[in-house]
Design a protein around this motif. Structure first.
Motif, short mmCIF file in Angstrom:
data_model
loop_
_atom_site.label_atom_id
_atom_site.label_comp_id
_atom_site.label_asym_id
_atom_site.label_seq_id
_atom_site.Cartn_x
_atom_site.Cartn_y
_atom_site.Cartn_z
N ARG A 393 3.02 -5.57 -2.70
CA ARG A 393 3.84 -5.81 -4.55
C ARG A 393 3.93 -4.39 -4.70
O ARG A 393 2.51 -3.91 -4.51
CB ARG A 393 3.47 -6.82 -5.22
CG ARG A 393 4.10 -8.06 -4.92
CD ARG A 393 4.97 -7.86 -5.69
NE ARG A 393 6.09 -9.41 -5.45
CZ ARG A 393 7.01 -9.99 -5.53
NH1 ARG A 393 7.99 -9.16 -6.73
NH2 ARG A 393 7.39 -11.12 -5.44
N SER A 457 10.84 -8.15 -6.12
CA SER A 457 11.08 -6.64 -6.84
C SER A 457 11.29 -5.87 -6.16
O SER A 457 10.61 -5.31 -5.66
CB SER A 457 9.81 -6.86 -7.83
OG SER A 457 8.78 -6.58 -6.83
N THR A 477 11.46 -2.43 -2.25
CA THR A 477 11.35 -3.85 -2.56
C THR A 477 10.62 -4.58 -1.61
O THR A 477 10.04 -4.34 -0.24
CB THR A 477 12.85 -4.48 -1.97
OG1 THR A 477 13.85 -4.15 -2.86
CG2 THR A 477 13.09 -6.10 -2.07
#
Length: 516
Positions: A393, A457, A477
């Protein structure tokens, strides 16, 4: 046919399976599901695997039942979603140049006094106190020594200091650099150490007689288990030119004071701080710069073996790895029953890679560095798109972001910028705190607590110095699942005096100015 066996045999057979396979069996057979529901041992295996923990060998108390251990595990996991940050205690902090928290102990180093202080933070009655009076202990007996870095590992009762002896003009060079080892509780020679001093090896391919001087630059000292590593940058001056490079040497400090486990490479002077490293368990090492290089370090009598190179989507001017070193299965000090039962699995932990220019925070699952069969034929240069999006992430962070994050096992504590509190220099004035749990069971069984984030995200990459979009990659992403909770929507922390945050299994530590 398994469902037709006696329940005791079903339990015994299922106990040999990985936790995910146990769960799969319960989904396809009602009999096996009932066996699982009625068996605390199987649930304990699933809970350990789902939280990505390992049992500590020879640490179980026969008086502590499996069902009690299971309840402790579950209580520990759920407690993080119920933390009340309005309930806290304050501890005064002595003067220091460097501060960190490990295994519930506050570690301080005062460079100019060549001294350290280490003591348990809010100790429990059963917790061993290393320094009762909190008074500094002398690190070096040589009055002409200058300390560059110190590491303290309470789990091994180990202190190591990298220092150089200086001349009358307070000058030093690489030839007079040493690493001394000792014990935290007494300062004497460590009983498990091969010797008091670790000796450096010469850089490969560089002849001593060709040099005019070798000047030290940045220096980092890190430890995990039986390994100690020293990274340093150097400026080597020859008769007609000079060059800058970094060198990393790894010792098995419990078995030898010498080592041939050495790596080195040239440095771009403008990006000297775009280098860092961390251990992954007892046999692997990650080196960070423009990419992530994974090495095997089983044998320190030879150079580390390059296993794979993972490409990053950006080229930072500064990089730092933040990785949990708190969990050590073999500890010298007495522990409580809960502390002694389990430790984080190095193959299934989280590490944070913080970059500057652009200012990004990559949260990466270490599992990707232990399953190299996925990248057959690509190990020399694995593209980001092949390994990163599903195993990481990425978050945008403030410019002053290196102290805004802490990692503990699979949990991440992040101080993120509160809205409308950034000044004209893009420096935040206030923070909020949030915890992210990346363990599989947290995502699958949050039981109404926190916010599950499974969807991908996308962030726009900008240069933190100019606030303009990066020319390397316009967007990024990522989709590693996690559970998130903002600890208090209304509570904000001032940026002024903010020194750092840490997270362990039981507590959050917030350091500001002269108190913790």
């Amino acid at each position: 046919m398994l469902q037709f066996l006696a329940e005791e045999l079903q339990r015994h057979i299922l106990s040999f399976l990985p936790y995910r396979d146990i769960l799969r069996c319960t989904l396809v057979c009602k009999t096996l599901r009932q066996t699982y529901i009625s068996c605390s041992e199987l649930q304990y295996i699933v809970e350990l695997g789902g939280q990505q923990l390992l049992p500590v060998p020879n640490a179980f108390d026969n008086r502590t039942s499996i069902s009690k251990r299971l309840q402790l595990l579950r209580d520990d996991a759920h407690a993080w979603f119920k933390i009340d940050i309005h309930s806290f205690e304050t501890v005064s902090i002595p003067a220091h140049n460097k501060m960190w928290v490990v295994n519930g102990h506050l570690c301080l180093w005062e460079r100019h006094e060549n001294s350290t202080t280490i003591f348990p933070i809010l100790p429990k009655p059963s917790q061993y106190t290393i320094k009762h009076d909190r008074s500094p202990m002398s690190l070096l007996s040589d009055p002409n020594a200058y300390g560059f870095d110190v590491l303290m590992d309470p789990s091994q009762n180990l202190i190591a200091v990298a220092y150089a002896t200086v001349d009358d003009q307070f000058q030093w060079d690489d030839e007079r650099l040493y690493i001394d080892l000792g014990t935290l509780d007494g300062g004497g020679i460590h009983p498990q150490a091969a010797g008091r001093t670790l000796f450096r090896s010469e850089l490969p391919g560089i002849q001593i007689g060709d040099r005019i001087s070798t000047d030290l630059g940045k220096l980092k000292l890190k430890c995990f288990g039986r390994h100690i590593a020293l990274w340093r940058s150097l400026k080597i001056t020859y008769k007609y030119f000079h060059e800058r490079l970094w060198k990393l040497q790894i010792w098995d400090w419990q078995h030898s004071t010498t080592s041939s486990s050495v790596l080195s490479a040239a440095i771009n002077p403008a990006c000297e701080e775009a280098n860092d490293f961390c251990f992954l368990g007892n046999d692997r090492l990650l080196i960070f710069n423009d990419n992530l290089k994974l090495y095997l370090i089983e044998d320190t009598s030879q150079a580390p073996q390059l296993l794979a190179c993972f490409l990053l989507p950006v080229s930072p001017t500064r990089i730092q790895c933040i990785y949990s070193m708190d969990d050590t299965a073999h500890s010298w000090q007495p522990r409580t029953a809960q502390q002694a039962m389990w430790t984080s699995d190095p193959e299934h932990q989280i590490l944070s890679v913080v970059t500057f220019s652009p200012s990004l925070n990559f949260i990466i699952s270490t599992r990707i560095f232990f399953d190299l069969n996925l990248f057959e034929g690509m190990l020399e240069a694995i593209p980001w798109r092949k390994w990163g999006p599903l195993n990481a992430r990425a978050f945008q962070t403030p410019t002053q972001s290196l102290r805004n994050i802490s990692v503990g096992g699979n949990r991440v504590l992040l101080a993120f910028t509160a809205e409308d509190t950034i000044d004209i220099w893009y420096i935040p004035r206030k923070y909020k705190l949030r915890v992210m749990d990346f363990s599989p069971l947290a995502v699958e069984r949050r039981q109404g607590q926190g916010r599950v984030v499974k969807e991908p995200s996308t962030i726009e990459i900008t240069d933190s110095r100019t606030r303009e979009s990066s020319k390397l990659t316009e967007s990024l992403t990522t989709s590693l699942p996690y559970v998130e909770i903002v600890l208090d929507q209304d509570r904000m922390f001032e940026y002024r005096g903010f020194e750092g945050i840490w997270i362990d299994r039981e507590r959050i530590y917030f350091a500001s100015s002269s108190h913790l």
